[in-house]
Design a protein around this motif. Sequence first.
Motif, PDB file in Angstrom:
ATOM      1  N   MET A   1       0.843  -1.176   0.000  1.00 29.59           N
ATOM      2  CA  MET A   1       0.000   0.000   0.000  1.00 29.59           C
ATOM      3  C   MET A   1       0.893   1.246   0.000  1.00 29.59           C
ATOM      4  O   MET A   1       1.818   1.341   0.785  1.00 29.59           O
ATOM      5  N   ILE A   2       0.610   2.175  -0.874  1.00 28.41           N
ATOM      6  CA  ILE A   2       1.394   3.393  -0.942  1.00 28.41           C
ATOM      7  C   ILE A   2       0.580   4.534  -0.322  1.00 28.41           C
ATOM      8  O   ILE A   2      -0.542   4.803  -0.731  1.00 28.41           O
ATOM      9  N   HIS A   3       1.164   5.167   0.696  1.00 30.33           N
ATOM     10  CA  HIS A   3       0.551   6.347   1.315  1.00 30.33           C
ATOM     11  C   HIS A   3       1.119   7.573   0.612  1.00 30.33           C
ATOM     12  O   HIS A   3       2.282   7.603   0.236  1.00 30.33           O
ATOM     13  N   THR A   4       0.280   8.594   0.454  1.00 37.62           N
ATOM     14  CA  THR A   4       0.764   9.814  -0.185  1.00 37.62           C
ATOM     15  C   THR A   4       0.639  11.047   0.703  1.00 37.62           C
ATOM     16  O   THR A   4       1.253  12.058   0.429  1.00 37.62           O
TER      17      THR A   4
ATOM     18  N   ASN B   1       2.549   7.219  10.745  1.00 34.36           N
ATOM     19  CA  ASN B   1       2.505   5.755  10.629  1.00 34.36           C
ATOM     20  C   ASN B   1       3.881   5.121  10.510  1.00 34.36           C
ATOM     21  O   ASN B   1       3.987   3.905  10.402  1.00 34.36           O
ATOM     22  N   ARG B   2       4.947   5.930  10.552  1.00 37.44           N
ATOM     23  CA  ARG B   2       6.293   5.376  10.480  1.00 37.44           C
ATOM     24  C   ARG B   2       6.539   4.533  11.724  1.00 37.44           C
ATOM     25  O   ARG B   2       6.270   4.941  12.837  1.00 37.44           O
TER      26      ARG B   2
ATOM     27  N   GLU C   1      -0.278  -6.762   9.884  1.00 38.69           N
ATOM     28  CA  GLU C   1       0.272  -6.641  11.235  1.00 38.69           C
ATOM     29  C   GLU C   1      -0.093  -5.287  11.812  1.00 38.69           C
ATOM     30  O   GLU C   1      -0.019  -4.271  11.147  1.00 38.69           O
ATOM     31  N   ASN C   2      -0.487  -5.307  13.078  1.00 38.63           N
ATOM     32  CA  ASN C   2      -0.886  -4.080  13.746  1.00 38.63           C
ATOM     33  C   ASN C   2       0.338  -3.420  14.364  1.00 38.63           C
ATOM     34  O   ASN C   2       0.835  -3.875  15.381  1.00 38.63           O
ATOM     35  N   LEU C   3       0.829  -2.393  13.728  1.00 39.68           N
ATOM     36  CA  LEU C   3       2.025  -1.700  14.204  1.00 39.68           C
ATOM     37  C   LEU C   3       1.602  -0.416  14.903  1.00 39.68           C
ATOM     38  O   LEU C   3       1.362   0.607  14.271  1.00 39.68           O
ATOM     39  N   ILE C   4       1.490  -0.500  16.208  1.00 36.88           N
ATOM     40  CA  ILE C   4       1.008   0.634  16.993  1.00 36.88           C
ATOM     41  C   ILE C   4       2.172   1.250  17.754  1.00 36.88           C
ATOM     42  O   ILE C   4       3.021   0.550  18.292  1.00 36.88           O
ATOM     43  N   SER C   5       2.191   2.556  17.791  1.00 34.54           N
ATOM     44  CA  SER C   5       3.186   3.270  18.575  1.00 34.54           C
ATOM     45  C   SER C   5       2.477   4.314  19.407  1.00 34.54           C
ATOM     46  O   SER C   5       1.352   4.711  19.100  1.00 34.54           O
TER      47      SER C   5
ATOM     48  N   SER D   1       7.922   3.715   4.874  1.00 33.08           N
ATOM     49  CA  SER D   1       6.584   3.812   5.456  1.00 33.08           C
ATOM     50  C   SER D   1       5.543   4.078   4.373  1.00 33.08           C
ATOM     51  O   SER D   1       4.478   3.456   4.363  1.00 33.08           O
ATOM     52  N   ALA D   2       5.847   4.968   3.456  1.00 35.78           N
ATOM     53  CA  ALA D   2       4.916   5.303   2.381  1.00 35.78           C
ATOM     54  C   ALA D   2       4.628   4.105   1.484  1.00 35.78           C
ATOM     55  O   ALA D   2       3.530   3.971   0.953  1.00 35.78           O
ATOM     56  N   HIS D   3       5.619   3.223   1.330  1.00 36.28           N
ATOM     57  CA  HIS D   3       5.476   2.079   0.420  1.00 36.28           C
ATOM     58  C   HIS D   3       5.173   0.766   1.130  1.00 36.28           C
ATOM     59  O   HIS D   3       5.134  -0.288   0.480  1.00 36.28           O
TER      60      HIS D   3
END
Length: 191
Positions: A1-4, A12-13, A174-178, A132-134
Amino acid sequence: MIHTNIHDIIKNRRSVFPAQYNDVPVSKEFIKLLLDHANWAPTHRLTQPWRFKVVQGEAKDKLGEFLSNTYTDITPDADFSPFKHKKIFNNCKSASAMIAICMQRDPKERIPEWEEIASTAMAVQNMWLLCSAHGVGCYWSSPKLINYMHDFFDFEEGERCLGFFYLGNYDLEENLISKRSPIEDKTEWLD
């Protein structure tokens, strides 16, 4: 998924550790794109101190062996951890690629060293945000073992290793929570 959206990319990093990587390789083209984005980091007096050594394939296995053997050599018996020894090797094995993050000190020392370290860190942040974007997993590790990398890599005069940037694809489910405490707790406003 690509975030822009840059706001989403920054928030989300996350660190995605080698144990979370799957077997899908990160392409050489993407790694080249990462390095190109790193090259646009801020740099005082244009010293451009960042240097990168991309380690893949058999070289990655050799690096894993070198790191785990060096850990054995430098660790007193009482402190030796078989778990850590195995983890060092497995992190290298699990990564699709590793990038040694290096810094080349300005030979004229025109600026403080900390600025060149900070500039190199900003280059890594550019790579991290692109990952992160990709949806590519990455992790920066700076173990004590980086002090021995002159025995593995050929460094230029004034160049040194600041850490390893592990790369790997991972399952996006995967749930990547910070968590972050509020910025107000870390900010003082003066009028």
